[in-house]
Every structure is written in structure tokens, then in C-alpha cells.
Design a protein around this motif. Structure first.
Motif, PDB file in Angstrom:
ATOM      1  N   ASP A   4       0.789  -1.235   0.000  1.00 10.26           N
ATOM      2  CA  ASP A   4       0.000   0.000   0.000  1.00 10.26           C
ATOM      3  C   ASP A   4       0.816   1.278   0.000  1.00 10.26           C
ATOM      4  O   ASP A   4       0.248   2.368  -0.073  1.00 10.26           O
ATOM      5  CB  ASP A   4      -0.932   0.019   1.216  1.00 10.26           C
ATOM      6  N   GLY A   5       2.127   1.166   0.106  1.00 11.83           N
ATOM      7  CA  GLY A   5       2.926   2.373   0.226  1.00 11.83           C
ATOM      8  C   GLY A   5       2.822   2.957   1.627  1.00 11.83           C
ATOM      9  O   GLY A   5       2.100   2.436   2.487  1.00 11.83           O
ATOM     10  N   TYR A   6       3.526   4.052   1.833  1.00 12.53           N
ATOM     11  CA  TYR A   6       3.565   4.613   3.187  1.00 12.53           C
ATOM     12  C   TYR A   6       2.230   5.239   3.572  1.00 12.53           C
ATOM     13  O   TYR A   6       1.634   4.885   4.582  1.00 12.53           O
ATOM     14  CB  TYR A   6       4.677   5.655   3.288  1.00 12.53           C
ATOM     15  N   GLU A   7       1.739   6.121   2.728  1.00 16.26           N
ATOM     16  CA  GLU A   7       0.490   6.807   3.074  1.00 16.26           C
ATOM     17  C   GLU A   7      -0.690   5.845   3.035  1.00 16.26           C
ATOM     18  O   GLU A   7      -1.614   5.946   3.834  1.00 16.26           O
ATOM     19  CB  GLU A   7       0.241   7.979   2.115  1.00 16.26           C
ATOM     20  N   GLY A   8      -0.647   4.935   2.092  1.00 17.31           N
ATOM     21  CA  GLY A   8      -1.767   4.021   1.942  1.00 17.31           C
ATOM     22  C   GLY A   8      -1.869   2.989   3.056  1.00 17.31           C
ATOM     23  O   GLY A   8      -2.943   2.438   3.297  1.00 17.31           O
ATOM     24  N   ALA A   9      -0.771   2.730   3.732  1.00 19.51           N
ATOM     25  CA  ALA A   9      -0.792   1.739   4.811  1.00 19.51           C
ATOM     26  C   ALA A   9      -1.455   2.324   6.052  1.00 19.51           C
ATOM     27  O   ALA A   9      -1.318   3.513   6.330  1.00 19.51           O
ATOM     28  CB  ALA A   9       0.632   1.300   5.130  1.00 19.51           C
ATOM     29  N   SER A  10      -2.196   1.497   6.755  1.00 19.34           N
ATOM     30  CA  SER A  10      -2.789   1.974   8.007  1.00 19.34           C
ATOM     31  C   SER A  10      -2.274   1.142   9.172  1.00 19.34           C
ATOM     32  O   SER A  10      -2.057  -0.066   9.038  1.00 19.34           O
ATOM     33  CB  SER A  10      -4.304   1.902   7.945  1.00 19.34           C
ATOM     34  N   MET A  11      -2.066   1.820  10.277  1.00 23.43           N
ATOM     35  CA  MET A  11      -1.539   1.143  11.457  1.00 23.43           C
ATOM     36  C   MET A  11      -2.488   0.032  11.900  1.00 23.43           C
ATOM     37  O   MET A  11      -2.049  -1.016  12.392  1.00 23.43           O
ATOM     38  CB  MET A  11      -1.326   2.154  12.567  1.00 23.43           C
ATOM     39  N   ILE A  69      28.022 -11.514 -12.452  1.00 22.08           N
ATOM     40  CA  ILE A  69      27.740 -10.353 -11.595  1.00 22.08           C
ATOM     41  C   ILE A  69      26.521  -9.597 -12.126  1.00 22.08           C
ATOM     42  O   ILE A  69      25.601  -9.245 -11.379  1.00 22.08           O
ATOM     43  CB  ILE A  69      28.963  -9.410 -11.536  1.00 22.08           C
ATOM     44  N   GLY A  70      26.514  -9.375 -13.422  1.00 22.38           N
ATOM     45  CA  GLY A  70      25.385  -8.648 -14.034  1.00 22.38           C
ATOM     46  C   GLY A  70      24.076  -9.363 -13.806  1.00 22.38           C
ATOM     47  O   GLY A  70      23.070  -8.747 -13.410  1.00 22.38           O
ATOM     48  N   ARG A  71      24.109 -10.678 -14.036  1.00 26.12           N
ATOM     49  CA  ARG A  71      22.898 -11.459 -13.862  1.00 26.12           C
ATOM     50  C   ARG A  71      22.368 -11.320 -12.432  1.00 26.12           C
ATOM     51  O   ARG A  71      21.197 -11.031 -12.200  1.00 26.12           O
ATOM     52  CB  ARG A  71      23.200 -12.917 -14.167  1.00 26.12           C
ATOM     53  N   ARG A  72      23.246 -11.512 -11.477  1.00 33.34           N
ATOM     54  CA  ARG A  72      22.856 -11.383 -10.063  1.00 33.34           C
ATOM     55  C   ARG A  72      22.215 -10.030  -9.771  1.00 33.34           C
ATOM     56  O   ARG A  72      21.193  -9.931  -9.125  1.00 33.34           O
ATOM     57  CB  ARG A  72      24.112 -11.467  -9.173  1.00 33.34           C
ATOM     58  N   MET A  73      22.937  -9.047 -10.259  1.00 31.16           N
ATOM     59  CA  MET A  73      22.495  -7.685  -9.993  1.00 31.16           C
ATOM     60  C   MET A  73      21.073  -7.471 -10.541  1.00 31.16           C
ATOM     61  O   MET A  73      20.182  -6.982  -9.834  1.00 31.16           O
ATOM     62  CB  MET A  73      23.451  -6.715 -10.694  1.00 31.16           C
ATOM     63  N   VAL A  74      20.876  -7.859 -11.764  1.00 29.81           N
ATOM     64  CA  VAL A  74      19.585  -7.639 -12.394  1.00 29.81           C
ATOM     65  C   VAL A  74      18.510  -8.449 -11.675  1.00 29.81           C
ATOM     66  O   VAL A  74      17.406  -7.943 -11.406  1.00 29.81           O
ATOM     67  CB  VAL A  74      19.629  -8.023 -13.889  1.00 29.81           C
ATOM     68  N   GLU A  75      18.827  -9.691 -11.361  1.00 25.94           N
ATOM     69  CA  GLU A  75      17.825 -10.512 -10.679  1.00 25.94           C
ATOM     70  C   GLU A  75      17.399  -9.857  -9.373  1.00 25.94           C
ATOM     71  O   GLU A  75      16.225  -9.837  -9.021  1.00 25.94           O
ATOM     72  CB  GLU A  75      18.374 -11.919 -10.432  1.00 25.94           C
ATOM     73  N   MET A  76      18.396  -9.348  -8.675  1.00 28.44           N
ATOM     74  CA  MET A  76      18.057  -8.682  -7.417  1.00 28.44           C
ATOM     75  C   MET A  76      17.193  -7.450  -7.655  1.00 28.44           C
ATOM     76  O   MET A  76      16.178  -7.249  -6.990  1.00 28.44           O
ATOM     77  CB  MET A  76      19.354  -8.298  -6.696  1.00 28.44           C
ATOM     78  N   MET A  77      17.586  -6.666  -8.647  1.00 25.05           N
ATOM     79  CA  MET A  77      16.835  -5.440  -8.904  1.00 25.05           C
ATOM     80  C   MET A  77      15.400  -5.717  -9.353  1.00 25.05           C
ATOM     81  O   MET A  77      14.492  -4.933  -9.075  1.00 25.05           O
ATOM     82  CB  MET A  77      17.545  -4.594  -9.962  1.00 25.05           C
ATOM     83  N   LEU A  78      15.224  -6.825 -10.033  1.00 25.80           N
ATOM     84  CA  LEU A  78      13.884  -7.143 -10.529  1.00 25.80           C
ATOM     85  C   LEU A  78      13.081  -8.004  -9.559  1.00 25.80           C
ATOM     86  O   LEU A  78      11.915  -8.296  -9.815  1.00 25.80           O
ATOM     87  CB  LEU A  78      13.978  -7.857 -11.878  1.00 25.80           C
ATOM     88  N   GLY A  92      13.162  -6.313  -4.108  1.00 29.08           N
ATOM     89  CA  GLY A  92      14.025  -5.263  -4.628  1.00 29.08           C
ATOM     90  C   GLY A  92      13.215  -4.122  -5.230  1.00 29.08           C
ATOM     91  O   GLY A  92      13.432  -2.940  -4.917  1.00 29.08           O
ATOM     92  N   LEU A  93      12.263  -4.475  -6.074  1.00 25.88           N
ATOM     93  CA  LEU A  93      11.431  -3.447  -6.692  1.00 25.88           C
ATOM     94  C   LEU A  93      10.606  -2.705  -5.655  1.00 25.88           C
ATOM     95  O   LEU A  93      10.475  -1.474  -5.690  1.00 25.88           O
ATOM     96  CB  LEU A  93      10.485  -4.085  -7.712  1.00 25.88           C
ATOM     97  N   THR A  94      10.067  -3.472  -4.723  1.00 28.32           N
ATOM     98  CA  THR A  94       9.189  -2.863  -3.738  1.00 28.32           C
ATOM     99  C   THR A  94       9.927  -1.854  -2.882  1.00 28.32           C
ATOM    100  O   THR A  94       9.461  -0.723  -2.694  1.00 28.32           O
ATOM    101  CB  THR A  94       8.593  -3.964  -2.848  1.00 28.32           C
ATOM    102  N   VAL A 112      10.992   3.620  -1.424  1.00 26.49           N
ATOM    103  CA  VAL A 112      12.001   4.590  -1.004  1.00 26.49           C
ATOM    104  C   VAL A 112      11.993   5.802  -1.934  1.00 26.49           C
ATOM    105  O   VAL A 112      12.065   6.941  -1.483  1.00 26.49           O
ATOM    106  CB  VAL A 112      13.397   3.932  -0.959  1.00 26.49           C
ATOM    107  N   VAL A 113      11.884   5.556  -3.228  1.00 28.17           N
ATOM    108  CA  VAL A 113      11.848   6.675  -4.166  1.00 28.17           C
ATOM    109  C   VAL A 113      10.615   7.535  -3.909  1.00 28.17           C
ATOM    110  O   VAL A 113      10.674   8.762  -3.901  1.00 28.17           O
ATOM    111  CB  VAL A 113      11.862   6.167  -5.621  1.00 28.17           C
TER     112      VAL A 113
END
Lengths: 205, 205, 205, 205
Positions: free
Chosen positions: C26-33, C90-99, C103-105, C110-111
Motif C-alpha cells: 500500500d505504500g507509506y500513506e496508503g498503509a494503516s496502522m 555479476i550482471g545477472r545477479r544484480m539484475v535478478e536482485m533489482m527485478l 528489490g522493486l518494492t 524509497v523513491v
DNA sequence: GATGAATGAGGGTTCATTCAT
DNA sequence: AATGAATGAACCCTCATTCAT
């Protein structure tokens, strides 16, 4: 099912009291949750802890008003009075209930919202009129079996009697055209209703 | 007093037609001036040129609905039918009017807002029930003078008759518990009412 | 500093798990305590015993997600493979992590809140990208020292390589335009990135 | 379809300006219609006269931001400069756009809400990145046809180039880790990207 | 006289936070 | 230490009413 039962019943009752005031005064649409909260002396949030929505609070109010007011309307008929006197007592009770503040209010509010809340209209009918008619029909059938009355269709006769008992009173009250409750007027109307009823359904000795 | 009379009566009628639709469907609080304007095909500004406020538009609607619907309910009684048949006709007319869409709607809406608009409730009563009662009372008095009936209090007897004629029908309609209009049921109820009425107020030849 | 350390770490972890679910969805604002409390199976009070506020709970979540996910992205490079093959791994690892989902969440969240929680954005950068870049830069420097690569600015080259590895993939994922993870696509992109990288920084034997 | 076009475009623009401020600052969930109304110097009611809902206002904002910012990113390439210099100009433009306030903001906000508003994410992609990639691919294909470049897959190469141009810059900006725009840094990065790109796709005379 | 864009108070509802138990 | 009922501010949105055109 209409509310969270885990919460304190006192607060719930307190809210329902406030809601009763406001719904009775303003109707469903005219009532505001803010006002109800203020009148009930709770916060708006508390309202929503106890009732999911305005509609459900309204439903709970109608339910409780029905339960509080309408069931016991037909208590204490089985006495050793004669038929005419008993009829008059039943009629008097019925009219008093129908003209009572709560009786009028719940009726008004249910009729006004019958289209929006059909299940409430139905619940009201079952809790109130239907029950009274059934009890009276049973009583008429019993007297007929004893030979003290001659009623072919007890349920219909019961409804006729109740209609007769409203003469001149109910409509004027529903329309708010009258303020005070006239004991004497009730007496007259019920007496006339009883007389007319017995003219048709009585047995001549 | 309720509207500016200098404006075109057509527009006024057009607005009232729209208002009738919306008030009948949504009640007073549920109706919105925007919707009324849209349904009436005029701008919101025009609404306010013709009516000072929502409350006054509502009052005008109730007034016009009373005028349109309730007056002629009692037309055409003076025929050469016998008393019983005439009673039945009157009863049938009355019930049909009370169960008609407009009759129910105006009643519902007036009862719902009786507390907020007491003068409207009064206007409704005078335009509808009071007039019907008066006409019927007059008819009963005439028949009594002719020796065809024996009615002591004609106004009261009239109200009794109208009450009897509603048996089983009106409440269920007001509560929206019934959909279709049962011609046969009306016939039965009115016949029973007539019989009961004559059992008390008829003269035996 | 973000939480009372005297409380049971299990409850804390339990809460963070629930918070992760809800913030990710839900994101930060969308989340409720309330929802976090429900998902974590604790009371709202307990939430506030462990975390001072929603913001701090969010911070703790981001922190823990960074720690859990991003550090080990660069494990197991030092093998006896040749340079090209190692780059590809290394590239493969990196991309897998980013995707990856997490990682995406975490990136998205954060952005989205970078302006409101700048220190979190910084923490994320240090825990994730900065560390990966540093490790890769170190590896590039080592290979350059061995004469197997010719990289003047290892940190910059590392960043170039990671950027190349995202080609066509990351943006589309971030925008939710793609559902399934295409192994083959990753392979192609990383191979192209490796080739391009070596065309500039490789040494010809 | 997103708004009533009959209303004055100035007010609409005024509202969109306010909405841009607030959405950019607070994100979708964080923004409040009250604040937008205040910043835009209109009443809340006016907001809703122009846009049906917060979601639609947001959509309109994203749409207008895309239109305003992203289309013209690729203007003025057809000059008589040599390939390397043109590449550098394209890269510079692209990066400047991506790092611009509006560019970053719209990106941030679209990524954050990509799950809730997938059609907006798609619209953004089509209006921005997709268009830029297509134009660049076309340019690369043309140069390849002229024998000035050797690009097999122009769309892919275009994406590679744009990725390379972001090196070190975009992520840091997106995370709000950097304040001022460093002209020199852009120059360096783009130069490196151009060099690397030509090392793979250039033709040696 | 008719219009409908603008207003802003108030509608129902949600939610982070507190505190008595 | 844990609970969850209570709070009230703030949420998005609607509406009767006004007024410049």
C-alpha cells in the motif's frame, strides 16, 4: 450482525440513545453522524467503532426501538373480564402504544425510509403489527370456539378492529397536528370501535 | 407567498414537475437541487428565481400534489344507487386513491417531514383527509335525514368508514411490503367495511 | 534509536513482518496502522510500544528490508572463471536482485518517499547500490592490477556496467508494465552489456 | 473524458498548477484536496466542478506533465554535426530532461503509484521513454544505413545509450541525494557514454 | 429572466495516536 | 508488556445557495 458485540454494551446503549433522539427528530437523511455523536456524548470515531455505518446504526436503532416498544403491547389479556371489556382494554392498549412518542416516531421513520430500507420496514411490521394481529386473531378464535364470538376470519377481524381503534386519532398524530394525548378521546373511540365490532361479530344471547 | 408570481407559470410548472419526480423518489433531504434542476431541464439559477429555497420548493410541490390528487377523490357520489352500493363505491374510490402512487408518495413525504414542516402536514390534512371526511359526513347526514341511515355523529362515522376501508391494505403499502395492486383484495375489504358499517349505522326496514 | 530495545525481539520481528506486507502493498500513506496491527497479529497498542510512530515503523521496515535483501547481492564472485564470464554472473545477479519483488518494492517505496524521508533514501543507497558499486569497483581494480582489464576509474566503470545491465528491463518493471520475469531477456541484456563493457575496458591479448 | 471541457480552461489550468505543486511534494496519497484547493486558490467545490475525483485530477496532472515535459525532449537532432557530437547532444538533452525538476517529479510520482494507476504508468512510458527510444532508434537506423554506424538492433542500442547516460546521476537524483545540477558531471558522463557506445557500434574508417 | 461556475460549510468515514485496564 | 476502545483531526466529497455574465 449489525454491530460489534465485543464492545461495551453501555457505550452502545449510550450511542443508541443519542441516535434515537436524532433520528426521531431529523429522520434518516436529516440526521448527521456528527450530531448523533455530540448528543450521545461520544466522539465520531467511537460511533464507527460500534457501528459500521450510518445505515447500520439506523438499522440498530429501528431494531431496538421495535424490541423495546412493540412486543409487549399485547400483554395481559387473559383475565376474567367479559368479551366487550377485554376488547376495549386491548383497543386502549393498542392505541396508547400507537400514539406514544416512540410508537409514532418509529412508525414515521420506518415509513419514510421504507423504500431505502425495505428489510427494516419488514422487520418493523413483523415485530409490531404482525405480532399484535396474530395474538388478537388467536384470542378471537378462542372466543369463537367458546361461542362468545362469531368470527369467521380472525386475522382479518383483528385488523378491522385495530383500524377502527385508530379512528380520528392516528392520522392526526402522525401528521403532528395534535400535541397532548387525550385520554377521553381514546376512550370514546375505543368504545365506538368495540360497539361496532360486536355489532358484527358478537353473539346475541 | 411561496414564489415570485411575476415569472412565467410554464417554467414554474416545469420545475414543479421535476421536483415532484425527485422529491417522490428521494424524499426531502435526499433530493438535491442540482438533480431537480437537471430533471426539470432548467438551470439551478432559474430554480432560485422561482423558489426562494429548497424548503419553499418542497412546500410548493406538496401543495400542488395535494391540489392535483386529493380533491377529486370524492367526485360523483350522488347517483341513484342504493345506500350500500354507494358506500362501496365511495370506499373503493378512497382506497384506490390512498394506494395510488401519488397518494402514497405524498403521504409518505408529508409524514416524514411533519416535524420539520408542520404547516405542510396541516395543509395536506386540510386538502385531503379533512375534505373527504367533510364530504362523506355531509352525505351521511343527508341519508340520515332521509331515514336511510341512522348516524348520530356523521364526521366520526365517516372517519370510521375510511379507517375500516384501509384494513390490511394501507399499512402494508406504506411499508412497501406489497408490489402489485390487488383489485380483488380491495373489493373484499370494502365489502366487509360496508357490511360492518351498515350493521351499526343501517336502518332495518 | 528507532525502537525500545527492552521489548521482546520476537514481537518486534513479528510486527516488522506485518509492516513489510502492508507497506509493500500500500505504500507509506496508503498503509494503516490498524491493518499492520491486524496483519502482524498484535494490538495497535503493541505497535506503539515497539515503535514510536508510523514514520519510525516505516523507517525500521526500510532498514530491515535493505539489510535483508541488498547486502548479499554481491556474494560469490571470486571464482576461477574468466573475466567475461564473471562479469556476466555479476550482471545477472544484480539484475535478478533489482527485478525481484522485494528489490522493486523497496526501491519504489524509497523513491516515493525520498522527499519525506531523505535519511531513508540515503540509508537505502548506502546499504544497496553504494555497497554493490564499491565491491564491483574493487573487483575491477584488482583485475586491472592483474592486467586482465584496463579500467581507469573503477567506481565509475562499475556504475556504467550496472546501468547497462538494466537496459530495457528495470524501467518497465518499475512501471509495472511487465508481469513475468524473463530469464532469457536477462541473459541477452547482460551478454550485450558485458560485450559493450569489454569493448571499452577489456585488454586485447 | 478526464474533465468537463465546458468549464473555463484558465481555472482548469490554475487548478492543475496547484495540483502539480502538491502532488509533486506529497505524492498521491499524501496530497489532500483541501491543500490543492488552497494552493490553487480555488474552493474545494470548484475542484470538483472541474475534476470528478482526486484520482481523475491526478490523472490529468500526470497527463499534462507528460505532455508538457517529455515530448519535446528529442527536438533538434538533424544537424550537420558528426555522429559523435550528435550522440553527445542527444545524451545531454536526455539527461537534462531526466534530471529536471518536473522530469524527476513525474517519474517519482508515477513509479510510486504504478500499482494503483497502471494506465498512468503506461501513458507515461508511451509519452516519454517509448517516444525517445523510438526517435533515437530511427536515427541510429538512418546512420547505419549511411554506413556511419553499425547498429544491428537500433531500439536496443538506443536504450543502452540512454542507460549509459544516466550513470551515477539518475539514481542519486531520484533518491534526493543531490541538490544542484552539475553541468560538468553531465558532460563527463555523456562523453563516457558516447565513447563506450561508439566503441561497440561505431565504424572505423 | 436565465445561466452555471464558484463557494464553503458540512456530509460520512478513516486513522494515527493515547491510555485505562 | 499487551490490549483495544476512545478520540478528534483530517480525509474525500456533496450540496444549497449566490452572482457575474
Amino acid at each position: 450482525m449489525l454491530a460489534n458485540d465485543a464492545l461495551s454494551p453501555e457505550k452502545r446503549a449510550q450511542i443508541l440513545d443519542g441516535a434515537a433522539d436524532v433520528f426521531a427528530h431529523d429522520g434518516y437523511e436529516g440526521a448527521s453522524m456528527s450530531r448523533i455523536a455530540a448528543v450521545a456524548n461520544v466522539s465520531k470515531g467511537t460511533l464507527y467503532n460500534h457501528f459500521e455505518s450510518k445505515a447500520q446504526l439506523f438499522a440498530a436503532y429501528v431494531e431496538s426501538a421495535c424490541a423495546r416498544n412493540l412486543c409487549q403491547a399485547f400483554a395481559a389479556t387473559d383475565e376474567n373480564l367479559d368479551v366487550a371489556e377485554t376488547l376495549a382494554r386491548i383497543g386502549r392498549r393498542m392505541v396508547e402504544m400507537m400514539l406514544s412518542d416512540l410508537g409514532l416516531t418509529i412508525y414515521r421513520v420506518v415509513v419514510a425510509e421504507a423504500k431505502k430500507f425495505p428489510e427494516l420496514a419488514n422487520a418493523f411490521y413483523e415485530a409490531g403489527p404482525a405480532r399484535a394481529i396474530a395474538q388478537m386473531a388467536q384470542w378471537l378464535a378462542a372466543r369463537t370456539a367458546e361461542g362468545k364470538l362469531a368470527v369467521e376470519d380472525p386475522a382479518f377481524a383483528a385488523e378491522q378492529f385495530f383500524c377502527l381503534c385508530q379512528t380520528r386519532l392516528w392520522l392526526r398524530y402522525k401528521l403532528n397536528l395534535q400535541e397532548a394525548a387525550p385520554e377521553a378521546a381514546i376512550e370514546t373511540v375505543v368504545a365506538a370501535a368495540t360497539r361496532m365490532f360486536l355489532n358484527t361479530y358478537g353473539v346475541t344471547p
